[in-house]
Design an enzyme around this catalytic site. Structure first.
Site, PDB file in Angstrom:
ATOM      1  N   ASP A 101     -25.093  29.041 -12.817  1.00  0.00           N
ATOM      2  CA  ASP A 101     -26.416  29.448 -12.353  1.00  0.00           C
ATOM      3  C   ASP A 101     -26.460  31.262 -11.992  1.00  0.00           C
ATOM      4  O   ASP A 101     -25.086  31.577 -11.954  1.00  0.00           O
ATOM      5  CB  ASP A 101     -26.928  28.955 -10.819  1.00  0.00           C
ATOM      6  N   ALA A 102     -27.554  31.717 -12.176  1.00  0.00           N
ATOM      7  CA  ALA A 102     -27.751  32.958 -11.829  1.00  0.00           C
ATOM      8  C   ALA A 102     -27.176  33.464 -10.593  1.00  0.00           C
ATOM      9  O   ALA A 102     -26.400  34.536 -10.506  1.00  0.00           O
ATOM     10  CB  ALA A 102     -29.147  33.410 -11.692  1.00  0.00           C
TER      11      ALA A 102
END
Length: 230
Positions: A101-102
């Site tokens: 994920d970011a």
């Protein structure tokens, strides 16, 4: 391999640029000028562009310590792609073997070897991945047993595969899973009524994140690391 594709892989030229230099008569096999873009380059054949011998490098295997604010995508979207962190040629030929994920940091493997990547990403391979997890609240005493038995995620028909949980402190753990469900780690702890405040991947298979790599830094994998993914 088709001549135009061969030139693309051996140089920084695009497919259209490769076709142009071929049509201009700038490509030979040392004996004859080749103007046919679909010409099949044989294994023992040497191709020359402007009298300079070309060669295709082997597959690339890269370890990146991913920082927050980057996405594991091959193109920029709302946030920049992790590929922007790599100072290499032909970045468009690379792809990410196992995404983060970011807001998740840590070990990210990048390659242009599809079969090697498949060994990591295929659910059938059950490639283990270890995460360092920081939690908002203390875990219950039976959390480790619950992970071993398989956490049931919301909207999933089957529980997760057994996972290994090691307590570092009351709110910090090492979690090893062998799946890659959407937001799996965060959802597993949410299923126990907890919240992940920080997530960092440390290991994929037998490959551990190089401790000398700062966030945003990368290096090529060693032969031993590459061969550990079988």
């Amino acid at each position: 391999m088709r001549l135009d594709k061969y030139i693309c892989q051996a140089t920084s030229l695009t497919r259209s640029q490769a076709k142009k230099v071929i049509s201009q008569g700038r490509v030979t096999n040392g004996t004859n000028t080749i103007r046919n873009t679909t010409y099949k380059v044989t294994t023992n054949e040497t191709i020359f562009l402007n009298d300079k011998a070309l060669s295709i490098r082997g597959p690339r295997y890269i370890m990146l310590n991913k920082p927050q604010g980057y996405i594991c995508s091959t193109v920029d979207e709302q946030l920049p792609s992790v590929l922007n962190l790599l100072d290499v040629e032909k970045r468009k030929q690379l792809f990410i073997a196992g995404r983060l994920d970011a807001d998740t940091t840590g070990l990210t493997l990048i390659t242009d070897d599809g079969q090697w990547s498949h060994q990591i990403t295929s659910p059938r391979k059950k490639c283990a991945k270890r995460y360092r997890v920081i939690l908002a609240d203390e875990l219950t005493e039976d959390a480790s047993i619950q992970f071993q038995q398989g956490i049931q995620l919301k909207s999933e028909n089957q529980p997760c595969l057994p996972a290994s949980l090691i307590n570092i402190s009351n709110t910090e753990v090492l979690l090893t899973i062998s799946e890659g469900k959407y937001h799996q780690v965060k959802r597993m702890f949410a299923a126990l009524g907890n919240h992940v405040t920080a997530l960092h991947r440390e290991k994929i298979g037998e490959i551990e994140l190089d401790p000398t790599l700062q966030l945003g830094e990368w290096r090529y994998l060693t032969d031993i690391e590459v061969q550990s993914i079988a």
